[in-house]
Design a protein around this motif. Structure first.
Motif, PDB file in Angstrom:
ATOM      1  N   THR A 109      25.098  20.664  28.914  1.00 53.25           N
ATOM      2  CA  THR A 109      26.027  19.880  28.109  1.00 53.25           C
ATOM      3  C   THR A 109      25.237  19.044  27.106  1.00 53.25           C
ATOM      4  O   THR A 109      24.025  18.838  27.265  1.00 53.25           O
ATOM      5  CB  THR A 109      26.868  18.931  28.978  1.00 53.25           C
ATOM      6  N   LYS A 110      25.921  18.571  26.101  1.00 45.29           N
ATOM      7  CA  LYS A 110      25.259  17.737  25.090  1.00 45.29           C
ATOM      8  C   LYS A 110      24.643  16.503  25.745  1.00 45.29           C
ATOM      9  O   LYS A 110      23.514  16.118  25.438  1.00 45.29           O
ATOM     10  CB  LYS A 110      26.263  17.328  24.023  1.00 45.29           C
ATOM     11  N   ARG A 111      25.352  15.883  26.706  1.00 48.39           N
ATOM     12  CA  ARG A 111      24.853  14.679  27.373  1.00 48.39           C
ATOM     13  C   ARG A 111      23.553  14.973  28.120  1.00 48.39           C
ATOM     14  O   ARG A 111      22.571  14.229  28.016  1.00 48.39           O
ATOM     15  CB  ARG A 111      25.898  14.144  28.340  1.00 48.39           C
ATOM     16  N   GLU A 112      23.525  16.074  28.887  1.00 46.73           N
ATOM     17  CA  GLU A 112      22.338  16.420  29.662  1.00 46.73           C
ATOM     18  C   GLU A 112      21.191  16.869  28.772  1.00 46.73           C
ATOM     19  O   GLU A 112      20.021  16.609  29.074  1.00 46.73           O
ATOM     20  CB  GLU A 112      22.681  17.514  30.681  1.00 46.73           C
ATOM     21  N   LEU A 113      21.510  17.536  27.677  1.00 48.84           N
ATOM     22  CA  LEU A 113      20.478  18.004  26.748  1.00 48.84           C
ATOM     23  C   LEU A 113      19.674  16.835  26.194  1.00 48.84           C
ATOM     24  O   LEU A 113      18.443  16.897  26.094  1.00 48.84           O
ATOM     25  CB  LEU A 113      21.117  18.791  25.601  1.00 48.84           C
ATOM     26  N   GLU A 114      20.370  15.761  25.851  1.00 48.88           N
ATOM     27  CA  GLU A 114      19.689  14.604  25.264  1.00 48.88           C
ATOM     28  C   GLU A 114      18.830  13.854  26.280  1.00 48.88           C
ATOM     29  O   GLU A 114      17.960  13.082  25.898  1.00 48.88           O
ATOM     30  CB  GLU A 114      20.711  13.666  24.623  1.00 48.88           C
ATOM     31  N   GLU A 133       2.382  18.598  20.662  1.00 46.47           N
ATOM     32  CA  GLU A 133       1.394  19.407  21.375  1.00 46.47           C
ATOM     33  C   GLU A 133       2.055  20.227  22.478  1.00 46.47           C
ATOM     34  O   GLU A 133       1.578  21.298  22.840  1.00 46.47           O
ATOM     35  CB  GLU A 133       0.316  18.519  22.000  1.00 46.47           C
ATOM     36  N   GLU A 134       3.168  19.697  23.023  1.00 46.89           N
ATOM     37  CA  GLU A 134       3.785  20.397  24.155  1.00 46.89           C
ATOM     38  C   GLU A 134       5.277  20.136  24.280  1.00 46.89           C
ATOM     39  O   GLU A 134       6.076  21.071  24.372  1.00 46.89           O
ATOM     40  CB  GLU A 134       3.087  20.005  25.462  1.00 46.89           C
ATOM     41  N   ASP A 135       5.704  18.865  24.320  1.00 41.57           N
ATOM     42  CA  ASP A 135       7.100  18.601  24.627  1.00 41.57           C
ATOM     43  C   ASP A 135       7.805  17.839  23.505  1.00 41.57           C
ATOM     44  O   ASP A 135       7.176  17.256  22.624  1.00 41.57           O
ATOM     45  CB  ASP A 135       7.241  17.852  25.956  1.00 41.57           C
ATOM     46  N   PHE A 136       9.126  17.861  23.570  1.00 38.23           N
ATOM     47  CA  PHE A 136       9.942  17.179  22.563  1.00 38.23           C
ATOM     48  C   PHE A 136      11.305  16.862  23.171  1.00 38.23           C
ATOM     49  O   PHE A 136      11.665  17.373  24.246  1.00 38.23           O
ATOM     50  CB  PHE A 136      10.101  18.040  21.310  1.00 38.23           C
ATOM     51  N   LYS A 137      12.046  16.014  22.490  1.00 42.17           N
ATOM     52  CA  LYS A 137      13.409  15.700  22.898  1.00 42.17           C
ATOM     53  C   LYS A 137      14.367  16.022  21.767  1.00 42.17           C
ATOM     54  O   LYS A 137      13.963  16.227  20.627  1.00 42.17           O
ATOM     55  CB  LYS A 137      13.528  14.222  23.312  1.00 42.17           C
ATOM     56  N   VAL A 138      15.640  16.036  22.107  1.00 43.43           N
ATOM     57  CA  VAL A 138      16.672  16.431  21.156  1.00 43.43           C
ATOM     58  C   VAL A 138      17.718  15.340  21.054  1.00 43.43           C
ATOM     59  O   VAL A 138      18.107  14.738  22.063  1.00 43.43           O
ATOM     60  CB  VAL A 138      17.342  17.756  21.608  1.00 43.43           C
ATOM     61  N   ASN A 139      18.157  15.070  19.834  1.00 43.90           N
ATOM     62  CA  ASN A 139      19.309  14.201  19.606  1.00 43.90           C
ATOM     63  C   ASN A 139      20.337  15.011  18.833  1.00 43.90           C
ATOM     64  O   ASN A 139      20.010  15.644  17.831  1.00 43.90           O
ATOM     65  CB  ASN A 139      18.903  12.953  18.825  1.00 43.90           C
ATOM     66  N   LEU A 140      21.563  15.003  19.308  1.00 46.64           N
ATOM     67  CA  LEU A 140      22.613  15.838  18.728  1.00 46.64           C
ATOM     68  C   LEU A 140      23.809  14.960  18.399  1.00 46.64           C
ATOM     69  O   LEU A 140      24.385  14.331  19.287  1.00 46.64           O
ATOM     70  CB  LEU A 140      22.992  16.921  19.739  1.00 46.64           C
ATOM     71  N   THR A 141      24.178  14.883  17.134  1.00 48.55           N
ATOM     72  CA  THR A 141      25.315  14.058  16.736  1.00 48.55           C
ATOM     73  C   THR A 141      26.447  14.944  16.240  1.00 48.55           C
ATOM     74  O   THR A 141      26.246  16.091  15.850  1.00 48.55           O
ATOM     75  CB  THR A 141      24.926  13.068  15.631  1.00 48.55           C
ATOM     76  N   GLY A 142      27.662  14.403  16.275  1.00 49.26           N
ATOM     77  CA  GLY A 142      28.825  15.162  15.832  1.00 49.26           C
ATOM     78  C   GLY A 142      29.348  16.115  16.886  1.00 49.26           C
ATOM     79  O   GLY A 142      30.147  17.004  16.592  1.00 49.26           O
ATOM     80  N   VAL A 143      28.891  15.944  18.151  1.00 48.98           N
ATOM     81  CA  VAL A 143      29.282  16.820  19.256  1.00 48.98           C
ATOM     82  C   VAL A 143      29.692  15.947  20.440  1.00 48.98           C
ATOM     83  O   VAL A 143      29.038  14.946  20.734  1.00 48.98           O
ATOM     84  CB  VAL A 143      28.109  17.747  19.669  1.00 48.98           C
ATOM     85  N   ASP A 163      30.042  14.579  24.197  1.00 46.13           N
ATOM     86  CA  ASP A 163      29.061  14.541  25.283  1.00 46.13           C
ATOM     87  C   ASP A 163      29.272  15.661  26.301  1.00 46.13           C
ATOM     88  O   ASP A 163      28.315  16.185  26.874  1.00 46.13           O
ATOM     89  CB  ASP A 163      29.111  13.193  26.003  1.00 46.13           C
ATOM     90  N   SER A 164      30.531  16.024  26.561  1.00 44.45           N
ATOM     91  CA  SER A 164      30.828  17.022  27.599  1.00 44.45           C
ATOM     92  C   SER A 164      30.787  18.457  27.073  1.00 44.45           C
ATOM     93  O   SER A 164      30.934  19.408  27.853  1.00 44.45           O
ATOM     94  CB  SER A 164      32.211  16.744  28.204  1.00 44.45           C
ATOM     95  N   GLU A 165      30.571  18.623  25.790  1.00 44.64           N
ATOM     96  CA  GLU A 165      30.576  19.967  25.195  1.00 44.64           C
ATOM     97  C   GLU A 165      29.405  20.798  25.708  1.00 44.64           C
ATOM     98  O   GLU A 165      28.273  20.329  25.807  1.00 44.64           O
ATOM     99  CB  GLU A 165      30.477  19.855  23.681  1.00 44.64           C
ATOM    100  N   GLU A 166      29.680  22.074  26.036  1.00 41.68           N
ATOM    101  CA  GLU A 166      28.610  22.976  26.471  1.00 41.68           C
ATOM    102  C   GLU A 166      27.822  23.474  25.265  1.00 41.68           C
ATOM    103  O   GLU A 166      28.393  23.851  24.241  1.00 41.68           O
ATOM    104  CB  GLU A 166      29.182  24.169  27.244  1.00 41.68           C
ATOM    105  N   VAL A 167      26.493  23.470  25.400  1.00 44.06           N
ATOM    106  CA  VAL A 167      25.629  23.924  24.307  1.00 44.06           C
ATOM    107  C   VAL A 167      24.559  24.858  24.866  1.00 44.06           C
ATOM    108  O   VAL A 167      24.138  24.731  26.016  1.00 44.06           O
ATOM    109  CB  VAL A 167      24.950  22.737  23.575  1.00 44.06           C
ATOM    110  N   ASP A 168      24.146  25.817  24.047  1.00 43.46           N
ATOM    111  CA  ASP A 168      23.000  26.670  24.365  1.00 43.46           C
ATOM    112  C   ASP A 168      21.842  26.223  23.492  1.00 43.46           C
ATOM    113  O   ASP A 168      21.994  26.097  22.271  1.00 43.46           O
ATOM    114  CB  ASP A 168      23.310  28.134  24.071  1.00 43.46           C
TER     115      ASP A 168
END
Length: 279
Positions: free
Chosen positions: A239-244, A205-215, A217-222
Motif C-alpha cells: 500500500t502507499k502507506r507501507e511503501l513510504e 550507494e545501496e538504499d533509498f526511500k519513496v515519497n508518493l503524493t496524490g495517492v 494511503d490505503s491504495e495498492e501500488v506496485d
C-alpha cells in the motif's frame, strides 16, 4: 595571401569556439521544494569524476528586500561546509534585492555527468514569493565597483583543486501549476496527473526511500526497479502507506548505473531515474 589569412582566422575562431563548447565545468540552479518549504541549490557537471576536489567556491543567492536583513542559516549537503559570509541589503545599484554570498573552502565530492548534486539549502519566511529568489547572474548583476556593493565581489565562482575556474553558468527550472512555485522534480520517466513520486536520496550507494503524493494511503501500488534496458531488479506490491515506511535496498550484485523506479497504480504508471553509485 589575404584569402589564406582569412581562412586561418576562421579556422582559429572555430578551434576556440569548439574548445569553449567542450569546456568541463558545472552549472548551477536553485529550486523551491514545495514539500519541505526549502530553497535548494544544485550543481550539475558535464563530466564524471570520483573524489573531485572542490576548491574554495562561492555561490550568491539573490533575495527580495522583503526578506529579513540577516545572515542566512545554510544547511550544507555536498562540497564542504557552506556559510553566508558576505551580504549587502538593498544596494543602490539594485535597491529591490539583497545579495548573500555563500562560501565554502571545499571538499571531495563524487560527480556524475548530467546528475544534479544538492550542495546546500536554506529556508525563508512563507510570505516570500519563490519566484523572487534567484541565483546571482555574473553577467547581469552588479560588480564590486557598483554603488552600494561595498567593494564585495558576489560573482559565482567554483574552483577545482588546481584553482581552475569550473563554473559555467546558471540553468533555469520549468514552472508548473499556476506558475507560483518552481518545479521541484527531476525528469519524470512517465507521469500521471496529480501524482508525484520522489526518491531520496536520488543518488545512492545501496538504499533509498519513496515519497508518493496524490495517492490515498490505503491504495495498492506496485513498485518496480529496473535497469534502463528494462531488466527487472526487484518488484513488490504494497500500500502507499507501507511503501513510504520502507527502506528499499538495491541488491549488492547490481553495479553502478542509472536505474528506473516505477510505481504502478491500476493502469497508471509513473516513475523516476535513480542513480546507483557504488563505492
Amino acid at each position: 595571401m589575404k584569402k589564406k589569412k582569412i581562412a586561418s582566422l576562421i579556422f582559429a575562431l572555430f578551434i576556440v569556439s569548439k574548445a569553449t563548447f567542450a569546456q568541463k565545468g558545472l552549472e548551477l540552479t536553485l529550486k523551491y521544494n514545495v514539500d519541505s518549504d526549502k530553497y535548494e541549490v544544485y550543481a550539475r557537471p558535464n563530466f564524471t569524476k570520483k573524489d573531485f576536489l572542490l576548491g574554495p567556491s562561492q555561490i550568491t543567492v539573490v533575495l527580495p528586500t522583503s526578506a529579513v536583513d540577516e545572515k542566512l542559516r545554510i544547511i550544507p549537503s555536498d562540497g564542504g561546509s557552506w556559510e553566508d559570509n558576505t551580504h549587502v541589503f538593498a544596494p543602490k545599484a539594485n535597491p529591490l534585492v539583497d545579495y548573500h554570498a555563500i562560501n565554502t573552502m571545499g571538499a571531495k565530492t563524487d560527480l556524475i555527468d548530467g546528475n544534479e548534486s544538492l550542495v546546500f539549502y536554506f529556508s525563508l519566511s512563507k510570505d516570500i514569493n519563490p519566484l523572487d529568489v534567484k541565483l546571482f547572474e555574473n553577467s547581469k548583476d552588479p560588480n564590486s565597483a557598483a554603488p552600494g556593493m561595498k567593494g564585495g565581489d558576489f560573482s559565482n565562482t567554483i574552483n577545482d583543486e588546481n584553482a581552475n575556474e569550473v563554473y559555467l553558468r546558471n540553468y533555469t527550472n520549468e514552472f508548473k501549476n499556476n506558475a507560483k512555485v518552481l518545479a521541484v522534480e527531476t525528469t519524470l520517466v512517465e507521469s500521471s496527473e496529480g501524482e508525484k513520486l520522489i526518491l531520496y536520496p536520488n543518488t545512492t550507494e545501496e538504499d533509498f526511500k519513496v515519497n508518493l503524493t496524490g495517492v490515498n494511503d490505503s491504495e495498492e501500488v506496485d513498485l518496480i526497479v529496473s535497469t534502463e534496458l528494462g531488466k527487472e531488479i526487484l518488484k513488490f506490491k504494497t500500500t502507499k502507506r507501507e511503501l513510504e515506511k520502507k527502506i528499499i535496498k538495491v541488491p549488492l550484485e547490481v553495479p553502478s548505473q542509472s536505474l528506473v523506479v516505477r510505481v504502478k497504480i491500476g493502469k497508471n504508471v509513473f516513475g523516476r531515474k535513480l542513480i546507483l553509485h557504488r563505492n
